[in-house]
Design a protein around this motif. Structure first.
Motif, mmCIF file in Angstrom:
data_model
loop_
_atom_site.group_PDB
_atom_site.id
_atom_site.type_symbol
_atom_site.label_atom_id
_atom_site.label_comp_id
_atom_site.label_asym_id
_atom_site.label_seq_id
_atom_site.Cartn_x
_atom_site.Cartn_y
_atom_site.Cartn_z
ATOM 1 N N ARG A 181 0.753 -1.316 0.147
ATOM 2 C CA ARG A 181 0.334 -0.699 -0.516
ATOM 3 C C ARG A 181 0.518 1.228 -0.171
ATOM 4 N N GLN A 182 2.210 1.374 0.412
ATOM 5 C CA GLN A 182 3.074 2.699 0.300
ATOM 6 C C GLN A 182 3.343 2.454 -0.821
ATOM 7 N N ILE A 183 3.641 1.775 -1.369
ATOM 8 C CA ILE A 183 4.327 1.633 -3.090
ATOM 9 C C ILE A 183 3.043 2.146 -3.664
ATOM 10 N N GLY A 184 1.884 2.076 -4.070
ATOM 11 C CA GLY A 184 0.939 2.550 -3.891
ATOM 12 C C GLY A 184 0.926 3.817 -3.958
ATOM 13 N N LEU A 185 0.551 4.243 -2.625
ATOM 14 C CA LEU A 185 0.458 5.622 -2.040
ATOM 15 C C LEU A 185 2.168 6.551 -2.723
ATOM 16 N N HIS A 186 3.049 5.701 -3.300
ATOM 17 C CA HIS A 186 4.249 6.659 -2.830
ATOM 18 C C HIS A 186 4.692 6.728 -4.258
ATOM 19 N N GLY A 187 3.555 6.472 -5.683
ATOM 20 C CA GLY A 187 4.148 6.599 -6.814
ATOM 21 C C GLY A 187 5.334 5.123 -7.249
ATOM 22 N N GLY A 188 5.256 4.216 -6.747
ATOM 23 C CA GLY A 188 6.339 3.279 -6.416
ATOM 24 C C GLY A 188 7.583 2.435 -5.528
ATOM 25 N N TYR A 189 7.140 3.295 -4.587
ATOM 26 C CA TYR A 189 8.340 3.763 -3.821
ATOM 27 C C TYR A 189 7.909 3.296 -2.274
ATOM 28 N N VAL A 190 8.248 2.529 -1.316
ATOM 29 C CA VAL A 190 7.781 2.313 0.219
ATOM 30 C C VAL A 190 8.649 3.834 0.678
ATOM 31 N N GLU A 191 9.935 3.445 0.113
ATOM 32 C CA GLU A 191 10.645 4.625 0.826
ATOM 33 C C GLU A 191 11.428 6.086 -0.311
ATOM 34 N N MET A 212 11.649 -1.817 -6.620
ATOM 35 C CA MET A 212 9.943 -2.507 -5.803
ATOM 36 C C MET A 212 9.692 -3.395 -4.851
ATOM 37 N N GLU A 213 10.462 -4.630 -5.884
ATOM 38 C CA GLU A 213 10.498 -5.509 -5.236
ATOM 39 C C GLU A 213 11.447 -5.569 -3.963
ATOM 40 N N SER A 214 12.559 -5.099 -4.559
ATOM 41 C CA SER A 214 13.312 -4.732 -2.945
ATOM 42 C C SER A 214 12.856 -3.836 -2.351
ATOM 43 N N GLN A 215 12.153 -2.504 -2.474
ATOM 44 C CA GLN A 215 12.300 -2.277 -1.308
ATOM 45 C C GLN A 215 10.887 -3.018 -0.833
ATOM 46 N N ILE A 216 9.743 -3.598 -1.018
ATOM 47 C CA ILE A 216 9.462 -4.612 -0.553
ATOM 48 C C ILE A 216 9.227 -5.207 0.072
ATOM 49 N N SER A 217 10.424 -6.320 -0.262
ATOM 50 C CA SER A 217 11.320 -7.145 0.107
ATOM 51 C C SER A 217 11.588 -6.662 1.261
ATOM 52 N N ASP A 218 13.052 -4.897 1.859
ATOM 53 C CA ASP A 218 13.723 -5.050 3.084
ATOM 54 C C ASP A 218 12.909 -4.144 3.562
ATOM 55 N N TYR A 275 -7.241 -0.986 -4.155
ATOM 56 C CA TYR A 275 -6.423 -0.783 -4.414
ATOM 57 C C TYR A 275 -5.958 0.183 -5.428
ATOM 58 N N SER A 276 -5.614 1.488 -4.794
ATOM 59 C CA SER A 276 -4.960 2.300 -5.587
ATOM 60 C C SER A 276 -3.171 2.405 -5.628
ATOM 61 N N PHE A 277 -2.657 3.583 -6.972
ATOM 62 C CA PHE A 277 -1.671 3.108 -7.436
ATOM 63 C C PHE A 277 -1.381 4.686 -8.279
ATOM 64 N N ARG A 278 -0.479 5.774 -7.282
ATOM 65 C CA ARG A 278 -0.586 7.211 -7.941
ATOM 66 C C ARG A 278 0.286 7.346 -8.176
ATOM 67 N N PHE A 279 0.424 8.541 -8.455
ATOM 68 C CA PHE A 279 2.104 8.681 -9.317
ATOM 69 C C PHE A 279 1.303 10.249 -9.829
ATOM 70 N N ALA A 280 2.632 11.268 -9.977
ATOM 71 C CA ALA A 280 2.884 12.798 -10.191
ATOM 72 C C ALA A 280 3.359 12.900 -11.450
ATOM 73 N N MET A 281 2.895 13.293 -12.001
ATOM 74 C CA MET A 281 3.412 14.800 -13.054
ATOM 75 C C MET A 281 2.657 15.759 -13.706
ATOM 76 N N PRO A 282 4.142 16.635 -14.161
ATOM 77 C CA PRO A 282 3.649 18.514 -14.258
ATOM 78 C C PRO A 282 3.066 18.404 -15.947
ATOM 79 N N VAL A 283 2.271 19.373 -15.859
ATOM 80 C CA VAL A 283 1.620 19.682 -17.468
ATOM 81 C C VAL A 283 2.482 20.982 -17.587
ATOM 82 N N ILE A 284 2.512 21.160 -18.890
ATOM 83 C CA ILE A 284 3.117 22.273 -18.985
ATOM 84 C C ILE A 284 3.317 22.911 -19.853
ATOM 85 N N ILE A 285 2.736 24.377 -20.109
ATOM 86 C CA ILE A 285 2.657 25.026 -21.825
ATOM 87 C C ILE A 285 3.538 26.295 -21.093
ATOM 88 N N ASP A 286 4.107 26.386 -23.231
ATOM 89 C CA ASP A 286 4.742 27.170 -23.105
ATOM 90 C C ASP A 286 4.346 28.428 -24.177
#
Length: 660
Positions: free
Chosen positions: A62-72, A112-118, A386-397
């Motif tokens: 669940r931490q993986i899902g909350l933080h874009g694929g990272y436990v830490e 991700m596998e490594s962080q879950i194992s750790d 279960y939710s998996f979330r990540f972020a990205m910027p939207v950029i206009i120039d």
């Protein structure tokens, strides 16, 4: 003699063929791992361990899902505010950007596998609680370290644990051992991850989000782009007003963006209807060929907010979220530099046109804002979702999408590389961990502290401190190909600590002892009007409310407590308690009182200083939060409530946590 020789040759050849076949089947069978079978009388112990693996593993997933694929979150992201989306004003809740500085940046599956194992390795013991719940029937003695392997497969996640236990049924003389445990999680993390990567790649190719944003801005009459009209009066706009209008548009419309062939909300009409309207061109309209059907009310959403990323049909969900509090960067040209935008006027030069004024404006926008992408597997964890979330910027120039990609950075597994770790230098290091021991004496050498060497890309396990020459220490060599790395000290019941290796050969690593405490949260009403005042009575939480609590420590970066109250019935033992450092120190408290829909009702934000004596003499912490009356409904009311929580020192002092 010739015939006899031929017969002998055939016999020898036959024996060799038979021997080859026998050897083939022998080696083939020797590679097949025979699964360990636990004797029936010891199955309760195995079930107990696997239940703890499940609880600890679910928390990591669940931490993986909350933080874009990272436990830490990796250090280089965590320490760079431009590399993540902060969900709160203080940057405590972070979601890493998967696109940053013109690069795709996201974790690999192996990472991700490594962080879950750790995470499971570091936290499983806490759940097992020295097998105390099994002590009435069994004597369980661990005989080795915990080794965890995580596999993220297409449709599930499997965590395998090697942990040798000697088990004896009380009243019996014989004992057996259990060494292998396995737990399966029915969560399609790999499919969610693949969907996230695909969505990011197609956004980079198609700039769907930038184009949708420009469409929304162009369709809003309050946001000026290019116009020419007859008027002698200069027209003015304020950039702040434009920014607020864009924020309103994004807050309302981004949740309506849909991804084709996911389990999105249905459109008002069938596919054939939209295909029919999509078949008309501007030329058809100009020539008088007009549709003879009523346009569906959501036709604009279908043709402008429907993202086709080229995937097969799936029951996974995808959504987009923007919140005004996340901010944006907006530059408008032309403006006076102070946020004032204005049009240009020109008067006619001939007598006929001397009273004629032409008003012209053309504005270009540079805009960037953060967007959170949320992917969902509703069937995961037995229907809990279960939710998996990540972020990205939207950029206009300058009114154009600006999404260049110059490379991809994959965060890979920090390797425990055998060759690197095996090649040691000649120097012998004397490593000791100092802290409060089990008897309560401070600045003592601590036994059984796991020591590792972190050399940026590689992590090598060196061993544990043991009794040697009248002291608890580890004498060891360090990998010779890496100088000035960091020694990591870890032990259950203590904060992990790190110390850089410089010139000294005797190294002392201070580690802080933790004390588990029961906790509760009470509420106190604050009336914001007629006149504003804080009530004097502490009340229990309502059934429809809960508190999310995050505690940081000013002195120890590795300290972090995230808890929810009331504690869930199925929560692990460690989540039902908080851990405080057994020392005089200062904490940063962030508690949010929420209703069942997640709306903010109040909370507590402040610092808390506590002495080691107070911690030593106590076993429970009572936290208290403000319930803001009347309940904040509008954005302005929510802002007033949050501003009160962050700035009013009087309530912060009155509602300090109480140790008992």
């Amino acid at each position: 003699m010739r015939k006899k020789g031929q017969v002998t040759l055939f016999v020898i050849l036959g024996i060799m063929v038979l021997l080859s076949i026998s050897l083939f089947f022998y080696f083939r069978l020797s590679q097949i791992e025979v699964p360990e079978v636990t004797p029936p009388e010891y199955v309760p112990v195995q079930d107990y361990v696997e239940a703890c693996i499940y609880d600890t593993g679910e928390e990591a997933i669940r931490q993986i899902g909350l933080h874009g694929g990272y436990v830490e979150i990796p250090f280089q992201i965590d320490r760079d505010p431009s590399a993540y989306l902060g969900l709160d004003s203080q940057g405590l809740l972070k979601i890493p950007y998967w696109y940053h500085n013109m690069q795709n940046r996201y974790p690999s599956v192996s990472f991700m596998e490594s962080q879950i194992s750790d995470f499971v390795e570091q936290n499983l013991d806490r759940c097992l609680r020295d097998f105390e719940p099994m002590s009435e029937s069994f004597e369980v003695t661990p005989r080795g370290d915990i080794e965890v392997t995580t596999t993220i497969a297409e449709d599930d996640v499997v965590i395998e644990v090697d942990y040798i236990l000697n088990v004896r049924l009380l009243g019996e003389d014989t004992e057996s051992h259990i060494g292998r445990f396995s737990t399966d999680f029915n969560v399609r993390l790999k499919r969610l991850y693949d969907l996230a990567v695909r969505l990011l790649e197609k956004e980079n190719e198609q700039t769907f989000l930038e184009n949708a944003t420009l469409d929304l801005m162009a369709m809003d009459s309050q946001i000026p782009f290019t116009q020419m009209y007859i008027s002698c009066q200069r027209k003015n706009w304020f950039q702040q007003d434009i920014e607020e209008e864009i924020e309103t548009l994004l807050t309302y419309y981004t949740p309506r963006f849909r991804v084709k062939d996911t389990a999105h909300a249905p459109f008002a009409a069938d596919q054939e209807t939209y295909d029919y309207f999509g078949s008309f061109t501007l030329k058809d309209i100009y020539e008088g060929k007009r549709p003879d059907r009523e346009l569906p009310e959501d036709a604009y959403d279908y043709f402008h907010h429907f993202f086709d990323i080229g995937i097969d049909r799936t029951d996974l969900k995808a959504g987009f979220i923007y919140q005004p509090g996340w901010g944006m960067n907006l530059v408008v040209r032309p403006s006076d530099g102070g946020g004032l935008m204005y049009s240009d006027t020109a008067r006619g030069s001939t007598d006929y046109f001397r009273f004629f004024c032409l008003n012209i404006h053309h504005f270009t926008y540079d805009l960037s804002y953060p967007l959170m992408v949320v992917l969902k597997d509703e069937e995961a964890f037995g229907g809990q979702g279960y939710s998996f979330r990540f972020a990205m910027p939207v950029i206009i120039d300058h009114n154009q999408p600006d999404r260049k990609v110059v490379g991809t950075t994959l965060f890979e597994t920090p390797s425990e590389y055998i060759d690197f770790c095996g090649e040691k230098g000649d120097d012998i290091y004397d490593i000791r961990a100092l802290g409060v021991d089990e008897s309560g004496f401070a600045n003592m050498e601590i036994d059984d502290v796991n020591i590792s060497y972190d050399c940026y890309k590689f992590i090598c396990r060196l061993g544990s401190t043991t009794a040697e020459e009248g002291a608890y220490k580890l004498k060891t060599q360090l990998p010779e190909s890496c100088s000035h790395g960091y020694l990591l000290a870890e032990k259950q019941g203590y904060l992990s600590a790190r110390q850089q290796v410089l010139e000294e050969k005797q190294i002392f690593i201070p580690i802080q002892k933790l004390k588990e405490m029961d906790f509760e949260v009470l509420r106190r009403k604050y009336f914001g009007r007629d006149p504003p005042h804080l009530a004097s009575e502490d009340l229990p939480l309502d059934d429809q409310t809960s508190v999310m609590m995050i505690i940081y420590n000013y002195d120890e970066d590795s300290y972090y407590n995230f808890r929810e109250f009331p504690v869930a019935e199925d929560a692990t033992e460690d989540l039902s308690k908080v851990e405080l450092i057994e020392d005089t120190t200062k904490y940063e408290l962030n508690l949010m009182l929420l209703d069942e829909d997640g709306l903010i009702l109040g909370g507590y934000v402040g610092n808390w200083s506590v002495s080691w004596q107070e911690v030593a003499d106590s076993g429970k912490v009572t936290f208290r939060v403000v319930e803001y009356i009347p309940t904040p409904v509008t954005e302005e009311e929510t802002y007033d409530a949050l501003n009160y929580l962050q700035t009013d020192t009087e309530y912060q002092e009155q509602l300090r946590p109480v140790l008992s």
